[in-house]
Design an enzyme around this catalytic site. Structure first.
Site, mmCIF file in Angstrom:
data_model
loop_
_atom_site.group_PDB
_atom_site.id
_atom_site.type_symbol
_atom_site.label_atom_id
_atom_site.label_comp_id
_atom_site.label_asym_id
_atom_site.label_seq_id
_atom_site.Cartn_x
_atom_site.Cartn_y
_atom_site.Cartn_z
ATOM 1 N N ASP A 13 0.809 -1.223 0.000
ATOM 2 C CA ASP A 13 0.000 0.000 0.000
ATOM 3 C C ASP A 13 0.844 1.276 0.000
ATOM 4 O O ASP A 13 0.430 2.306 0.534
ATOM 5 C CB ASP A 13 -0.966 0.027 1.214
ATOM 6 N N LYS A 16 1.932 2.033 -5.080
ATOM 7 C CA LYS A 16 2.524 1.438 -6.306
ATOM 8 C C LYS A 16 1.628 1.671 -7.521
ATOM 9 O O LYS A 16 2.119 1.926 -8.616
ATOM 10 C CB LYS A 16 2.739 -0.080 -6.122
ATOM 11 N N GLY A 40 -4.509 -4.250 -3.818
ATOM 12 C CA GLY A 40 -5.510 -3.227 -4.106
ATOM 13 C C GLY A 40 -4.760 -1.971 -4.480
ATOM 14 O O GLY A 40 -4.108 -1.365 -3.632
ATOM 15 N N HIS A 41 -4.776 -1.620 -5.752
ATOM 16 C CA HIS A 41 -3.983 -0.491 -6.239
ATOM 17 C C HIS A 41 -4.903 0.636 -6.689
ATOM 18 O O HIS A 41 -5.784 0.433 -7.524
ATOM 19 C CB HIS A 41 -3.089 -0.943 -7.407
ATOM 20 N N GLN A 225 2.001 -6.071 -3.220
ATOM 21 C CA GLN A 225 2.487 -6.221 -1.849
ATOM 22 C C GLN A 225 3.760 -5.381 -1.632
ATOM 23 O O GLN A 225 3.900 -4.347 -2.259
ATOM 24 C CB GLN A 225 2.723 -7.707 -1.498
HETATM 25 P P1 GDP Z 1 -0.729 0.360 -3.530
HETATM 26 O O1 GDP Z 1 -1.343 -0.908 -3.062
HETATM 27 O O2 GDP Z 1 0.749 0.405 -3.254
HETATM 28 O O3 GDP Z 1 -1.032 0.694 -4.963
HETATM 29 O O4 GDP Z 1 -1.381 1.535 -2.643
HETATM 30 P P2 GDP Z 1 -2.943 1.693 -2.271
HETATM 31 O O5 GDP Z 1 -3.656 2.204 -3.455
HETATM 32 O O6 GDP Z 1 -3.457 0.477 -1.603
HETATM 33 O O7 GDP Z 1 -2.850 2.785 -1.137
HETATM 34 C C1 GDP Z 1 -2.285 4.047 -1.345
HETATM 35 C C2 GDP Z 1 -3.344 5.127 -1.038
HETATM 36 O O8 GDP Z 1 -2.716 6.382 -0.959
HETATM 37 C C3 GDP Z 1 -4.377 5.273 -2.148
HETATM 38 O O9 GDP Z 1 -5.598 5.692 -1.578
HETATM 39 C C4 GDP Z 1 -3.789 6.368 -3.027
HETATM 40 O O10 GDP Z 1 -4.764 7.076 -3.777
HETATM 41 C C5 GDP Z 1 -3.176 7.261 -1.988
HETATM 42 N N1 GDP Z 1 -1.997 8.027 -2.408
HETATM 43 C C6 GDP Z 1 -0.957 7.639 -3.177
HETATM 44 N N2 GDP Z 1 -0.007 8.598 -3.213
HETATM 45 C C7 GDP Z 1 -0.471 9.620 -2.439
HETATM 46 C C8 GDP Z 1 0.057 10.877 -2.041
HETATM 47 O O11 GDP Z 1 1.164 11.268 -2.390
HETATM 48 N N3 GDP Z 1 -0.706 11.630 -1.189
HETATM 49 C C9 GDP Z 1 -1.936 11.229 -0.765
HETATM 50 N N4 GDP Z 1 -2.617 12.023 0.053
HETATM 51 N N5 GDP Z 1 -2.465 10.051 -1.122
HETATM 52 C C10 GDP Z 1 -1.733 9.254 -1.932
HETATM 53 P P1 IMO Z 2 -0.890 -4.147 -2.255
HETATM 54 O O1 IMO Z 2 -0.444 -4.671 -3.586
HETATM 55 C C1 IMO Z 2 -0.973 -4.601 2.069
HETATM 56 C C2 IMO Z 2 -0.980 -8.675 3.638
HETATM 57 C C3 IMO Z 2 -2.241 -9.105 4.360
HETATM 58 C C4 IMO Z 2 -1.656 -10.079 5.366
HETATM 59 C C5 IMO Z 2 -0.542 -10.749 4.579
HETATM 60 C C6 IMO Z 2 -0.932 -12.096 3.973
HETATM 61 O O2 IMO Z 2 -2.190 -3.432 -2.291
HETATM 62 O O3 IMO Z 2 0.206 -3.375 -1.597
HETATM 63 P P2 IMO Z 2 -2.450 -12.794 1.905
HETATM 64 O O4 IMO Z 2 -3.896 -12.543 1.621
HETATM 65 O O5 IMO Z 2 -1.521 -12.266 0.859
HETATM 66 O O6 IMO Z 2 -2.151 -14.232 2.227
HETATM 67 O O7 IMO Z 2 -2.165 -11.969 3.254
HETATM 68 O O8 IMO Z 2 -0.192 -9.858 3.535
HETATM 69 N N1 IMO Z 2 -1.186 -8.166 2.271
HETATM 70 C C7 IMO Z 2 -1.141 -6.867 1.949
HETATM 71 N N2 IMO Z 2 -0.982 -5.776 2.718
HETATM 72 N N3 IMO Z 2 -1.062 -4.466 0.741
HETATM 73 C C8 IMO Z 2 -1.192 -5.556 -0.059
HETATM 74 O O9 IMO Z 2 -1.180 -5.479 -1.396
HETATM 75 C C9 IMO Z 2 -1.276 -6.825 0.552
HETATM 76 N N4 IMO Z 2 -1.418 -8.084 0.080
HETATM 77 C C10 IMO Z 2 -1.351 -8.889 1.139
HETATM 78 O O10 IMO Z 2 -2.882 -8.023 4.979
HETATM 79 O O11 IMO Z 2 -1.052 -9.355 6.419
HETATM 80 MG MG MG Z 3 -2.884 -1.556 -1.817
#
Ligand code: GDP
Ligand code: IMO
Ligand code: MG
Length: 429
Positions: A13, A16, A40-41, A225
């Site tokens: 999270d 990416k 979840g991206h 991840q």
């Molecule tokens: P990922 O799994 O690495 O793609 O990240 P996620 O999408 O799960 O979580 C990142 C969250 O931060 C999302 O809600 C993005 O829209 C938000 N985000 C990403 N970069 C920034 C930033 O520079 N500032 C803010 N406020 N939000 C950001």
């Molecule tokens: P993105 O790509 C954050 C975590 C789960 C749990 C552990 C194992 O959005 O960054 P799993 O279902 O993979 O067997 O769970 O890994 N986990 C993540 N945490 N971002 C993710 O993906 C994750 N994918 C798995 O919360 O701790």
């Molecule tokens: Mg994510």
């Protein structure tokens, strides 16, 4: 042009999806290499927010072709659902734009049922998985009883494989975990329908990428991840079941190391984690609440896949040094710098203290890690809203200082800083 890789440098999270979307503008192909719909991206373009679990974030650009690589575990139901949702928003998800490696493995309802049963059995020691069947699907792959996506091109073989698979797992579900048995015929029928729709998407991913690289096309690999969730290099057993790190990109795509160009580590300006497991710089109280947010803003720290509140803490350079070493990071993409605005003093963990010794390397042994205490350096904060700023020199001096401190410590440049979720809320160099 080479293969550039975007990798999570913390516990996932990191942003990416957002960074991949930015870099996808210069890429001919965007590819996923590990994990599944546990990811979840989030990609934000103007008022539009896309939450992608399986399909590479590059799909939103009409210029980039997308591939789900052999290292990914694919729930076909989720893939089709995501494709349909994107198509409704006017995005082309035809086989001309999206492909699926025949050597990727399928996730089935039996994997999901097993994931749930195992987490229940772990009780207090639960990993806090996303319950998407990820662990059991990779277990089947490693124990050579998985179902490859390629079987979707062969309905009879697929039906046989599903029957054997569900019957085998039903034994375990009912006799070991006391769970309900799944209906073998119903699962086979369901997968036959998915196969009909997905068979046209199947390719040999390695050959496709080799041809692209020979033609001089550029490939962007979108990690899922993060480094500390890596099965080998993370906080085992509180990890996922795949290799989100740079090595995983090569095996998860079928591409050799000589093709790699930039390896971009995405790190939040602080640290978050979902699920259980150690977190040395974890915070509670008012600063934690401040970093997490209330859930009002779309970027507040609540899981994109599960909606769970994320644990939050100060930036940990011991972790980032670990990520740099494991992945040979060439660049840093620092996200969510805007969230730190208004905090008078920022703490950055520069090392751990272990039994009176100073440790600068991340110990992956949990017992050792549990005894580590963060050693912090205090840096002055800034109060200005930095979301509208687009140049490094336009940032408040203390924000520049914070970034420079991190890059000096790591010895790699920050080639992207993001100050908001939207595409344009970016400072590039
Ligand atoms: P990922 O799994 O690495 O793609 O990240 P996620 O999408 O799960 O979580 C990142 C969250 O931060 C999302 O809600 C993005 O829209 C938000 N985000 C990403 N970069 C920034 C930033 O520079 N500032 C803010 N406020 N939000 C950001
Ligand atoms: P993105 O790509 C954050 C975590 C789960 C749990 C552990 C194992 O959005 O960054 P799993 O279902 O993979 O067997 O769970 O890994 N986990 C993540 N945490 N971002 C993710 O993906 C994750 N994918 C798995 O919360 O701790
Ligand atoms: Mg994510």
């Amino acid at each position: 042009m080479p293969l550039n890789i975007v990798i999570g440098a913390q516990w996932g999270d990191e942003g990416k999806g957002r960074i991949t979307d930015l870099l996808a503008a210069q890429a001919d192909m965007v590819v996923r290499y590990s994990g599944g719909d546990n990811a979840g991206h989030t990609v934000t373009i103007g008022d539009e927010v896309f939450k992608l679990h399986l399909i590479p974030s590059g799909i939103i650009h009409d210029t980039a072709n997308c591939l789900i690589g052999n290292g990914v575990v694919v729930n076909p139901k989720v893939m089709l659902h995501e494709m349909d949702a994107l198509a409704k928003r006017g995005i082309d998800v035809s086989p001309a734009c999206l492909k699926l490696s025949e050597n990727a493995h399928l996730i089935t309802p039996a994997h999901i049922a097993l994931d749930k049963a195992r987490e229940m059995q772990r009780g207090e020691g639960a990993i806090g998985t996303t319950l998407r069947g990820i662990g059991p699907a990779y277990t089947d792959k490693a124990s050579r009883q998985g179902i490859r996506a390629g079987l979707m091109a062969n309905p009879e073989e697929l039906a046989d494989a599903i029957h054997t698979h569900v019957a085998t797992h039903n034994e375990v579900l009912t006799k070991i975990y006391g769970a309900d048995a799944l209906d073998t015929d119903a699962v086979a029928a369901e997968y036959a329908a998915y196969a009909q729709r997905l068979a046209p998407y199947l390719v040999d991913g390695s050959i496709l990428l080799d041809e692209a690289l020979r033609d001089g096309r550029s490939i962007l690999a979108e990690g899922a991840q993060g480094t500390l969730l890596d099965i080998d290099h993370g906080t085992y057993p509180f990890v996922t079941s795949s290799s989100p790190t740079a090595g995983g990109a090569l095996t998860g795509l079928g591409v050799g190391p000589k093709q790699v160009g930039q390896i971009i580590g995405v790190a939040k300006a602080f640290t978050t984690r979902v699920g259980s497991g150690p977190f040395p710089t974890e915070l509670s109280g008012s600063i934690a609440a401040r970093l997490r947010g209330t859930g009002e803003n779309p970027w507040d720290e609540y899981g994109t896949t599960t909606g769970r509140p994320r644990r939050v803490g100060w930036l940990d350079l011991v972790i980032l040094r670990h990520a740099q070493r494991i992945n040979s990071l060439t660049d840093l993409a620092l996200t969510k710098l805007d969230i730190l605005s208004g905090i008078p003093e920022l703490q950055v963990c520069v090392a751990y203290e272990l039994d009176g010794r100073r440790l600068t390397h991340f110990p992956t042994d949990l017992n050792t890690l549990a005894r580590c205490r963060p050693i912090y350096q205090t840096l002055p904060g800034w109060h200005e809203d930095i979301m509208p700023i687009r140049t490094f020199s336009g940032l408040p001096a203390n924000a520049q200082n914070y970034v420079n401190f991190i890059t000096d410590q790591l010895g790699i440049p920050a080639s992207i800083i993001s100050v908001g979720p939207a595409r344009e809320q970016t400072i590039s160099f």
